[in-house]
Design a protein around this motif. Structure first.
Motif, PDB file in Angstrom:
ATOM      1  N   ALA A 106      28.856  38.737  29.979  1.00 56.46           N
ATOM      2  CA  ALA A 106      27.568  39.314  29.513  1.00 56.46           C
ATOM      3  C   ALA A 106      27.775  40.511  28.577  1.00 56.46           C
ATOM      4  O   ALA A 106      27.338  40.600  27.631  1.00 56.46           O
ATOM      5  N   ASP A 107      28.665  41.228  29.102  1.00 54.54           N
ATOM      6  CA  ASP A 107      29.163  42.389  28.744  1.00 54.54           C
ATOM      7  C   ASP A 107      30.680  42.642  28.758  1.00 54.54           C
ATOM      8  O   ASP A 107      30.974  43.393  29.601  1.00 54.54           O
ATOM      9  N   PRO A 108      31.466  42.236  28.063  1.00 51.24           N
ATOM     10  CA  PRO A 108      32.946  42.202  28.176  1.00 51.24           C
ATOM     11  C   PRO A 108      33.458  43.462  28.007  1.00 51.24           C
ATOM     12  O   PRO A 108      34.339  43.874  28.610  1.00 51.24           O
ATOM     13  N   ASP A 109      32.877  44.295  27.271  1.00 55.00           N
ATOM     14  CA  ASP A 109      33.281  45.627  26.748  1.00 55.00           C
ATOM     15  C   ASP A 109      33.247  46.609  27.999  1.00 55.00           C
ATOM     16  O   ASP A 109      33.932  47.600  28.129  1.00 55.00           O
ATOM     17  N   ALA A 110      32.267  46.302  28.829  1.00 52.05           N
ATOM     18  CA  ALA A 110      32.153  47.167  30.148  1.00 52.05           C
ATOM     19  C   ALA A 110      33.045  46.707  31.193  1.00 52.05           C
ATOM     20  O   ALA A 110      33.134  47.297  32.403  1.00 52.05           O
ATOM     21  N   PHE A 111      33.800  45.634  31.025  1.00 50.81           N
ATOM     22  CA  PHE A 111      34.520  45.320  32.186  1.00 50.81           C
ATOM     23  C   PHE A 111      36.028  45.134  31.982  1.00 50.81           C
ATOM     24  O   PHE A 111      36.323  44.421  30.769  1.00 50.81           O
ATOM     25  N   GLY A 112      36.877  46.186  32.008  1.00 50.82           N
ATOM     26  CA  GLY A 112      38.189  46.079  31.802  1.00 50.82           C
ATOM     27  C   GLY A 112      39.050  45.677  33.089  1.00 50.82           C
ATOM     28  O   GLY A 112      40.236  46.177  33.260  1.00 50.82           O
ATOM     29  N   ILE A 113      38.796  44.922  34.074  1.00 48.87           N
ATOM     30  CA  ILE A 113      39.395  44.292  35.111  1.00 48.87           C
ATOM     31  C   ILE A 113      40.676  43.709  34.600  1.00 48.87           C
ATOM     32  O   ILE A 113      40.676  42.607  34.088  1.00 48.87           O
ATOM     33  N   ALA A 114      41.807  44.265  35.081  1.00 48.81           N
ATOM     34  CA  ALA A 114      43.097  43.535  34.666  1.00 48.81           C
ATOM     35  C   ALA A 114      43.942  43.237  35.984  1.00 48.81           C
ATOM     36  O   ALA A 114      44.733  42.420  35.921  1.00 48.81           O
ATOM     37  N   ARG A 115      43.562  43.718  37.084  1.00 48.94           N
ATOM     38  CA  ARG A 115      44.503  43.223  38.219  1.00 48.94           C
ATOM     39  C   ARG A 115      43.375  43.091  39.360  1.00 48.94           C
ATOM     40  O   ARG A 115      42.322  43.918  39.659  1.00 48.94           O
ATOM     41  N   VAL A 116      43.475  42.047  40.301  1.00 49.13           N
ATOM     42  CA  VAL A 116      43.018  41.802  41.528  1.00 49.13           C
ATOM     43  C   VAL A 116      44.006  41.831  42.579  1.00 49.13           C
ATOM     44  O   VAL A 116      45.015  41.549  42.666  1.00 49.13           O
ATOM     45  N   LEU A 117      43.722  43.008  43.534  1.00 58.14           N
ATOM     46  CA  LEU A 117      44.613  43.454  44.694  1.00 58.14           C
ATOM     47  C   LEU A 117      43.992  43.109  45.856  1.00 58.14           C
ATOM     48  O   LEU A 117      42.644  43.504  45.994  1.00 58.14           O
ATOM     49  N   SER A 118      44.522  42.694  46.939  1.00 60.31           N
ATOM     50  CA  SER A 118      43.733  42.257  48.127  1.00 60.31           C
ATOM     51  C   SER A 118      44.542  42.494  49.372  1.00 60.31           C
ATOM     52  O   SER A 118      45.974  42.610  49.334  1.00 60.31           O
ATOM     53  N   SER A 119      44.051  42.814  50.567  1.00 59.47           N
ATOM     54  CA  SER A 119      44.463  42.910  51.562  1.00 59.47           C
ATOM     55  C   SER A 119      45.363  41.457  52.021  1.00 59.47           C
ATOM     56  O   SER A 119      44.886  40.483  51.451  1.00 59.47           O
ATOM     57  N   THR A 120      46.322  41.243  52.907  1.00 57.20           N
ATOM     58  CA  THR A 120      47.195  40.249  53.143  1.00 57.20           C
ATOM     59  C   THR A 120      46.255  39.377  54.300  1.00 57.20           C
ATOM     60  O   THR A 120      46.636  38.105  54.535  1.00 57.20           O
ATOM     61  N   ALA A 121      45.146  40.033  54.964  1.00 50.84           N
ATOM     62  CA  ALA A 121      44.466  39.236  55.994  1.00 50.84           C
ATOM     63  C   ALA A 121      44.032  37.892  55.246  1.00 50.84           C
ATOM     64  O   ALA A 121      43.388  37.983  54.158  1.00 50.84           O
ATOM     65  N   GLN A 122      43.687  36.860  56.115  1.00 52.30           N
ATOM     66  CA  GLN A 122      43.385  35.840  55.659  1.00 52.30           C
ATOM     67  C   GLN A 122      42.013  35.804  55.061  1.00 52.30           C
ATOM     68  O   GLN A 122      41.658  35.165  54.259  1.00 52.30           O
ATOM     69  N   ARG A 123      41.098  36.561  55.794  1.00 51.62           N
ATOM     70  CA  ARG A 123      39.741  36.734  55.302  1.00 51.62           C
ATOM     71  C   ARG A 123      39.514  37.234  54.045  1.00 51.62           C
ATOM     72  O   ARG A 123      38.815  36.816  52.946  1.00 51.62           O
ATOM     73  N   ALA A 124      40.313  38.320  53.892  1.00 54.14           N
ATOM     74  CA  ALA A 124      40.406  38.977  52.423  1.00 54.14           C
ATOM     75  C   ALA A 124      41.040  38.049  51.413  1.00 54.14           C
ATOM     76  O   ALA A 124      40.511  38.176  50.158  1.00 54.14           O
ATOM     77  N   ARG A 125      42.161  37.321  51.904  1.00 57.93           N
ATOM     78  CA  ARG A 125      42.816  36.561  50.847  1.00 57.93           C
ATOM     79  C   ARG A 125      42.020  35.664  50.417  1.00 57.93           C
ATOM     80  O   ARG A 125      41.741  35.303  49.220  1.00 57.93           O
ATOM     81  N   SER A 126      41.386  34.770  51.169  1.00 61.47           N
ATOM     82  CA  SER A 126      40.366  33.877  50.825  1.00 61.47           C
ATOM     83  C   SER A 126      39.192  34.400  49.741  1.00 61.47           C
ATOM     84  O   SER A 126      38.906  33.703  48.997  1.00 61.47           O
ATOM     85  N   THR A 127      38.617  35.540  50.283  1.00 63.99           N
ATOM     86  CA  THR A 127      37.734  36.214  49.378  1.00 63.99           C
ATOM     87  C   THR A 127      38.368  36.501  48.073  1.00 63.99           C
ATOM     88  O   THR A 127      37.599  36.120  46.914  1.00 63.99           O
ATOM     89  N   ALA A 128      39.428  36.847  48.094  1.00 68.51           N
ATOM     90  CA  ALA A 128      40.135  37.495  46.562  1.00 68.51           C
ATOM     91  C   ALA A 128      40.337  36.191  45.844  1.00 68.51           C
ATOM     92  O   ALA A 128      40.388  36.403  44.748  1.00 68.51           O
ATOM     93  N   GLU A 129      40.730  35.061  46.504  1.00 70.32           N
ATOM     94  CA  GLU A 129      41.003  34.033  45.554  1.00 70.32           C
ATOM     95  C   GLU A 129      39.932  33.473  44.793  1.00 70.32           C
ATOM     96  O   GLU A 129      40.028  33.093  43.583  1.00 70.32           O
ATOM     97  N   HIS A 130      38.543  33.692  45.456  1.00 68.02           N
ATOM     98  CA  HIS A 130      37.485  33.254  44.835  1.00 68.02           C
ATOM     99  C   HIS A 130      37.035  34.033  43.483  1.00 68.02           C
ATOM    100  O   HIS A 130      36.607  33.520  42.679  1.00 68.02           O
TER     101      HIS A 130
END
Length: 167
Positions: free
Chosen positions: A47-71
């Protein structure tokens, strides 16, 4: 413009005795909440691409974090990078990792108490606690990460499965 999105991993399963903390998966609620919050973030970005400049998604290696990050990575169309240093990391490590990512926009998936501590600091106390699968967005107007990490964000918002948006 530095921008940081903090995501506390979704609700995890405590049902298997003897399972290492690092290996705990998401429970049914976590599997339900993670794609919903990821989709809400993607809709806001679209809805507002100029306001979002996310270029990287970084996550903990714990399984619960990995699964969340993948979504989140799938919803945003950004590959997820896993970093062992984010597992149970304190707020200072989380912020330093985001700043060192060498891009303006970072989405970071990690754990409490570090993630709540960082959200509290960056929101000048406006966020007391990050519930599971909460998404907090912080932005600084202009400047560099080196400048941003020394002060609270100029704008912030938080979205959580049960609480909705505020900020």
């Amino acid at each position: 413009m530095p921008q940081l999105i903090l995501v506390r991993h979704a609700k995890s399963d405590w049902g298997e005795p003897g399972l290492r903390d690092h290996d705990r998966p998401l429970n049914a609620r976590g599997e339900r909440d993670a794609p919903v919050l990821a989709a809400r973030l993607a809709v806001a970005r679209d809805a507002d691409p100029d306001a979002f400049g996310i270029a990287r998604v970084l996550s903990s290696t714990a399984q619960r974090a990995r699964s969340t990050a993948e979504h989140f990575g799938a919803a945003l169309g950004i590959p997820v990078e896993f970093d062992e240093a984010l597992y149970l990391a304190p707020a200072e490590t989380l912020l330093a990792t985001a700043a060192a990512a060498n891009v303006d926009g970072v989405l970071l998936v990690a754990h409490d108490p570090g993630i709540s501590g960082l959200a509290h600091r960056l929101s000048s106390g406006g966020i007391d606690r990050m519930p599971t699968c909460a998404v907090a967005r912080f932005a600084w107007r202009g400047g560099t990460w080196a400048e941003a990490i020394t002060r609270p964000a100029e704008a912030w918002s938080v979205d959580a499965p049960r609480e909705g948006r505020r900020g």
